[in-house]
Write a protein that holds these residues in place. Structure first.
Motif, PDB file in Angstrom:
ATOM      1  N   ARG A  65      25.265  41.306   9.679  1.00 12.94           N
ATOM      2  CA  ARG A  65      24.408  40.812   8.595  1.00 12.94           C
ATOM      3  C   ARG A  65      22.958  40.705   9.041  1.00 12.94           C
ATOM      4  NH1 ARG A  65      28.872  36.244   7.076  1.00 12.94           N
ATOM      5  NH2 ARG A  65      30.153  37.547   5.704  1.00 12.94           N
ATOM      6  N   ASP A  66      22.729  40.250  10.262  1.00 11.76           N
ATOM      7  CA  ASP A  66      21.357  40.155  10.769  1.00 11.76           C
ATOM      8  C   ASP A  66      20.707  41.530  10.859  1.00 11.76           C
ATOM      9  OD1 ASP A  66      21.577  37.402  10.944  1.00 11.76           O
ATOM     10  OD2 ASP A  66      21.827  37.372  13.139  1.00 11.76           O
ATOM     11  N   GLN A  67      21.458  42.539  11.296  1.00  9.81           N
ATOM     12  CA  GLN A  67      20.906  43.885  11.377  1.00  9.81           C
ATOM     13  C   GLN A  67      20.565  44.423   9.984  1.00  9.81           C
ATOM     14  OE1 GLN A  67      24.197  45.344  13.981  1.00  9.81           O
ATOM     15  NE2 GLN A  67      22.526  46.321  15.124  1.00  9.81           N
ATOM     16  N   LEU A  68      21.419  44.167   9.023  1.00  3.73           N
ATOM     17  CA  LEU A  68      21.124  44.608   7.655  1.00  3.73           C
ATOM     18  C   LEU A  68      19.897  43.887   7.104  1.00  3.73           C
ATOM     19  CD1 LEU A  68      24.648  44.784   5.951  1.00  3.73           C
ATOM     20  CD2 LEU A  68      23.296  46.667   6.885  1.00  3.73           C
ATOM     21  N   LYS A  69      19.829  42.586   7.312  1.00  7.61           N
ATOM     22  CA  LYS A  69      18.704  41.810   6.793  1.00  7.61           C
ATOM     23  C   LYS A  69      17.384  42.243   7.411  1.00  7.61           C
ATOM     24  CE  LYS A  69      21.476  37.777   5.623  1.00  7.61           C
ATOM     25  NZ  LYS A  69      21.888  36.424   6.026  1.00  7.61           N
ATOM     26  N   MET A  89      34.224  51.496   6.150  1.00  6.74           N
ATOM     27  CA  MET A  89      33.021  51.418   5.309  1.00  6.74           C
ATOM     28  C   MET A  89      33.192  50.345   4.238  1.00  6.74           C
ATOM     29  SD  MET A  89      29.943  52.525   4.678  1.00  6.74           S
ATOM     30  CE  MET A  89      29.618  54.200   5.213  1.00  6.74           C
ATOM     31  N   LYS A  90      34.357  50.309   3.604  1.00  3.78           N
ATOM     32  CA  LYS A  90      34.586  49.293   2.568  1.00  3.78           C
ATOM     33  C   LYS A  90      34.534  47.899   3.170  1.00  3.78           C
ATOM     34  CE  LYS A  90      35.704  47.753  -1.571  1.00  3.78           C
ATOM     35  NZ  LYS A  90      35.306  46.350  -1.555  1.00  3.78           N
ATOM     36  N   ASN A  91      35.114  47.742   4.368  1.00  2.57           N
ATOM     37  CA  ASN A  91      35.074  46.444   5.028  1.00  2.57           C
ATOM     38  C   ASN A  91      33.628  46.052   5.342  1.00  2.57           C
ATOM     39  OD1 ASN A  91      36.443  44.146   6.275  1.00  2.57           O
ATOM     40  ND2 ASN A  91      35.702  45.010   8.189  1.00  2.57           N
ATOM     41  N   ALA A  92      32.830  47.006   5.813  1.00  2.00           N
ATOM     42  CA  ALA A  92      31.422  46.717   6.114  1.00  2.00           C
ATOM     43  C   ALA A  92      30.672  46.292   4.857  1.00  2.00           C
ATOM     44  CB  ALA A  92      30.764  47.932   6.752  1.00  2.00           C
ATOM     45  N   ILE A  93      30.951  46.950   3.749  1.00  2.00           N
ATOM     46  CA  ILE A  93      30.309  46.577   2.489  1.00  2.00           C
ATOM     47  C   ILE A  93      30.715  45.153   2.100  1.00  2.00           C
ATOM     48  CG2 ILE A  93      30.255  47.064   0.005  1.00  2.00           C
ATOM     49  CD1 ILE A  93      30.444  50.095   0.801  1.00  2.00           C
ATOM     50  N   ASP A  94      31.990  44.835   2.257  1.00  2.00           N
ATOM     51  CA  ASP A  94      32.467  43.493   1.922  1.00  2.00           C
ATOM     52  C   ASP A  94      31.842  42.436   2.833  1.00  2.00           C
ATOM     53  OD1 ASP A  94      33.977  44.623  -0.084  1.00  2.00           O
ATOM     54  OD2 ASP A  94      35.862  44.531   1.016  1.00  2.00           O
ATOM     55  N   VAL A  95      31.800  42.693   4.133  1.00  2.00           N
ATOM     56  CA  VAL A  95      31.216  41.732   5.077  1.00  2.00           C
ATOM     57  C   VAL A  95      29.725  41.541   4.787  1.00  2.00           C
ATOM     58  CG1 VAL A  95      30.627  41.327   7.502  1.00  2.00           C
ATOM     59  CG2 VAL A  95      32.917  42.132   6.901  1.00  2.00           C
ATOM     60  N   GLY A  96      29.000  42.635   4.558  1.00  2.00           N
ATOM     61  CA  GLY A  96      27.563  42.540   4.311  1.00  2.00           C
ATOM     62  C   GLY A  96      27.200  41.872   3.005  1.00  2.00           C
ATOM     63  N   ALA A 104      23.372  40.814   2.160  1.00  2.00           N
ATOM     64  CA  ALA A 104      22.339  41.409   3.021  1.00  2.00           C
ATOM     65  C   ALA A 104      21.872  42.754   2.470  1.00  2.00           C
ATOM     66  CB  ALA A 104      22.898  41.584   4.436  1.00  2.00           C
ATOM     67  N   PHE A 105      22.508  43.249   1.424  1.00  2.00           N
ATOM     68  CA  PHE A 105      22.158  44.540   0.827  1.00  2.00           C
ATOM     69  C   PHE A 105      21.130  44.421  -0.296  1.00  2.00           C
ATOM     70  CE2 PHE A 105      26.675  45.270   2.143  1.00  2.00           C
ATOM     71  CZ  PHE A 105      26.456  46.292   3.045  1.00  2.00           C
ATOM     72  N   SER A 106      21.112  43.313  -0.981  1.00  2.00           N
ATOM     73  CA  SER A 106      20.383  43.137  -2.235  1.00  2.00           C
ATOM     74  C   SER A 106      18.927  43.575  -2.179  1.00  2.00           C
ATOM     75  CB  SER A 106      20.456  41.672  -2.669  1.00  2.00           C
ATOM     76  OG  SER A 106      19.873  41.519  -3.944  1.00  2.00           O
ATOM     77  N   GLY A 107      18.574  44.479  -3.096  1.00  2.00           N
ATOM     78  CA  GLY A 107      17.201  44.910  -3.280  1.00  2.00           C
ATOM     79  C   GLY A 107      16.708  45.972  -2.320  1.00  2.00           C
ATOM     80  N   LYS A 108      17.487  46.323  -1.319  1.00  3.39           N
ATOM     81  CA  LYS A 108      17.039  47.324  -0.348  1.00  3.39           C
ATOM     82  C   LYS A 108      17.300  48.725  -0.905  1.00  3.39           C
ATOM     83  CE  LYS A 108      18.034  44.374   3.613  1.00  3.39           C
ATOM     84  NZ  LYS A 108      16.719  44.108   4.124  1.00  3.39           N
TER      85      LYS A 108
END
Length: 187
Positions: A65-69, A89-96, A104-108
């Motif tokens: 999450r920190d890396q995504l943010k 990939m689905k797990n990463a999307i769920d975790v993020g 951590a994805f929002s707006g990017k």
């Protein structure tokens, strides 16, 4: 010098020699100076479980999450498994995207490129990722659409793209750089 945007690259295959990892590295090599592509590893993420999330979330969740943010933009590079998203990939999307309301994805700004040895080039996975990103408020680049069929023949032993696919990859990453600048410029 113009701003350099950091792009978190999520590769849906965990194999070290995967076609999609080669693709991600090729795109990093072809990227204009305005983009810095960094692969964010997803293989060590425990399966998403709300019972272990929260204030004392597992270290891999926090790191991811920190890396995504910290990134300005997102790039999804993935194969297709059974006409959909590979489990990592689905797990990463769920975790993020968790905890709820703290994605951590929002707006990017983001883009999706899929590659497969099959003829469809990961079409199903590409659109499954897109569907998730719409819900997570990620503005995705629409064109050029990027599905690389017959991808096992597109890279040499060192992972370099063939001359036949290189112009398309260059167009994709250059267009993406413009997309990122338009949508992340105010971030």
């Amino acid at each position: 010098m113009s701003k350099v945007y950091t792009v978190a690259v999520l590769v849906g295959s965990l194999r070290k020699a995967s076609i999609n990892r080669k693709l991600a590295l090729a795109l990093a090599d072809l990227a204009p100076e305005s983009l810095k592509l960094e692969i964010v590893e997803i293989g060590d993420l425990p399966l998403y479980d709300e019972d272990i999330d929260g204030p004392s979330a597992p270290g891999p969740y926090v790191r991811f999450r920190d890396q995504l943010k910290a990134a300005d933009a997102l790039l999804f590079v993935s194969p297709e498994y059974n006409r959909s998203i590979p489990a990592p990939m689905k797990n990463a999307i769920d975790v993020g995207s968790r905890p709820y309301g703290q994605s951590a994805f929002s707006g990017k700004p983001g883009a999706v490129i899929t590659a497969s040895p099959g003829a469809l080039g990961g079409f199903g996975a590409n659109h499954s990722i897109r569907q998730c990103m719409v819900f997570l408020d990620v503005p995705l680049m629409q064109q050029p659409e990027a599905y690389l069929g017959g991808a096992a023949t597109l890279f040499d032993e060192e992972g370099k793209p063939s001359e036949g696919v290189r112009p398309f990859l260059q167009k994709f990453i250059d267009t993406y750089a413009g997309w990122v600048e338009r949508h992340a410029g105010g971030r």
